[in-house]
Motif scaffolding. Structure first.
Motif, PDB file in Angstrom:
ATOM      1  N   GLY A 126       5.610  -7.389  43.238  1.00 27.85           N
ATOM      2  CA  GLY A 126       6.073  -8.468  44.106  1.00 27.85           C
ATOM      3  C   GLY A 126       5.267  -9.731  43.896  1.00 27.85           C
ATOM      4  N   PHE A 127       5.817 -10.858  44.344  1.00 27.55           N
ATOM      5  CA  PHE A 127       5.165 -12.153  44.135  1.00 27.55           C
ATOM      6  C   PHE A 127       3.976 -12.349  45.070  1.00 27.55           C
ATOM      7  CE2 PHE A 127       9.024 -12.897  41.872  1.00 27.55           C
ATOM      8  CZ  PHE A 127       8.724 -13.866  40.923  1.00 27.55           C
ATOM      9  N   SER A 128       4.074 -11.886  46.305  1.00 30.08           N
ATOM     10  CA  SER A 128       2.991 -12.129  47.257  1.00 30.08           C
ATOM     11  C   SER A 128       1.713 -11.399  46.847  1.00 30.08           C
ATOM     12  CB  SER A 128       3.418 -11.709  48.667  1.00 30.08           C
ATOM     13  OG  SER A 128       3.769 -10.333  48.692  1.00 30.08           O
ATOM     14  N   ARG A 129       1.846 -10.153  46.421  1.00 26.43           N
ATOM     15  CA  ARG A 129       0.671  -9.396  45.997  1.00 26.43           C
ATOM     16  C   ARG A 129       0.059  -9.995  44.733  1.00 26.43           C
ATOM     17  NH1 ARG A 129       1.497  -3.088  45.523  1.00 26.43           N
ATOM     18  NH2 ARG A 129       2.078  -3.512  47.698  1.00 26.43           N
ATOM     19  N   ALA A 130       0.918 -10.416  43.795  1.00 30.14           N
ATOM     20  CA  ALA A 130       0.418 -11.018  42.558  1.00 30.14           C
ATOM     21  C   ALA A 130      -0.275 -12.342  42.839  1.00 30.14           C
ATOM     22  CB  ALA A 130       1.567 -11.217  41.576  1.00 30.14           C
ATOM     23  N   ALA A 131       0.263 -13.108  43.774  1.00 28.14           N
ATOM     24  CA  ALA A 131      -0.351 -14.391  44.121  1.00 28.14           C
ATOM     25  C   ALA A 131      -1.738 -14.178  44.709  1.00 28.14           C
ATOM     26  CB  ALA A 131       0.543 -15.140  45.106  1.00 28.14           C
TER      27      ALA A 131
END
Length: 296
Positions: free
Chosen positions: A17-22
């Motif tokens: 997911g994008f939030s975890r990667a961010a």
């Protein structure tokens, strides 16, 4: 190609997911999204599709992900060496190892790494040979230690150890009264062995078919510890390499005998993955593993 976009793509794929990667990369989610969008525009297709739990790579994403990881690994290695760190290898190394070698190898390897290469981090994965070979072939691990039981070279690997196989069972077992036991004597003996498919038991099955022997594997285990316990407490017999038996099953509760007519031999191989350029840390770990297993 912008490496930031490649790194963003890999981080989103790894994190799901994008939030975890961010959070992992320490950037805003909107920045990460723009980087991935720019990469998608360059590739000419979408890299992710959304699910109820996050995102998953599309077919295009799955196709380019191994090459993207290899590109980042090579870039990181180049940067490290450019900073003058080539004399002090750094980074995480994934090592795949078979159960029979895990206990003596990993403790010795960790001791050497802590003393001489403190910037290396080891990530050890234990499985039987078929799985370890698959891991090194697809890039899951960078260094692999696995066994074969047939003669002949293994492409991309080097032979580091040979050991004869012995039958081991509880003290007083009827087939273990002599120091040698012919393969034919295994007919009808209650055995335990590795979970199928497995290279050793495949070779044993071929020999049994040729000799008209019935092999009775009543238990399959996913680790040497499970098989050892089955021999100790359930009266079963198992086939192990002699060094393992001498190290782990030398007590008065066990008896062992060399298998003959024909004998079985375990050959241990060391391989370094080719999915991406081997980092200095991976090459260092492979060298240490070679020294430990060969005694040099």
């Amino acid at each position: 190609m912008d490496l930031k976009g490649v790194r963003a793509f890999c981080s989103v794929a790894d994190g799901g997911g994008f939030s975890r990667a961010a959070a992992t990369l320490g950037v805003a989610q909107s920045v990460l999204s723009r980087q991935v969008s720019a990469l998608e525009a360059e590739f000419g297709g979408r890299l992710f599709h959304r699910t109820g739990r996050g995102v998953q790579p599309t077919e295009l994403g799955e196709a380019v992900l191994p090459r993207a990881r290899a590109l980042l690994a090579e870039a990181d290695q180049l940067a490290a060496e450019a900073r003058g760190e080539s004399g002090s290898p750094t980074g995480s190394v994934d090592l795949g190892v078979v159960p029979g070698w895990a206990q003596p190898l990993i403790s010795a390897l960790t001791t050497r790494v802590l003393a001489d290469y403190p910037r290396i981090r080891l990530c050890v994965h234990e499985a039987y040979s078929g799985q370890v070979e698959a891991w090194v072939a697809n890039g899951r691990v960078e260094v692999a230690v696995f066994n074969r039981y047939r003669r002949g070279a293994v492409r991309g690997a080097e032979l580091v150890s040979r050991a004869e196989m012995v039958l081991v069972g509880p003290k007083g077992h009827r087939v273990l009264r002599q120091r040698e036991v012919p393969f034919r004597a295994l007919d009808g003996v209650a055995l335990c062995g590795p979970v199928q498919p497995n290279a050793m038991t495949s070779v044993m099955a071929e020999l049994a078919q040729r000799q008209g022997v019935t092999l009775d594997f009543v238990l399959e285990g996913s680790s040497s510890a499970i098989l050892r316990e089955a021999v100790a407490r359930c009266g079963l017999c198992a086939v192990f390499p002699r060094p393992f038996v001498e190290r782990e099953m030398a007590g008065p509760a066990f008896a062992s005998a060399r298998i003959t007519k024909p004998g079985l031999e375990q050959m241990t191989w060391l391989a370094v993955g080719t999915q991406r350029p081997a980092t200095l840390a991976a090459r260092t770990v492979a060298r240490l593993v070679r020294q430990i297993l060969t005694g040099r």
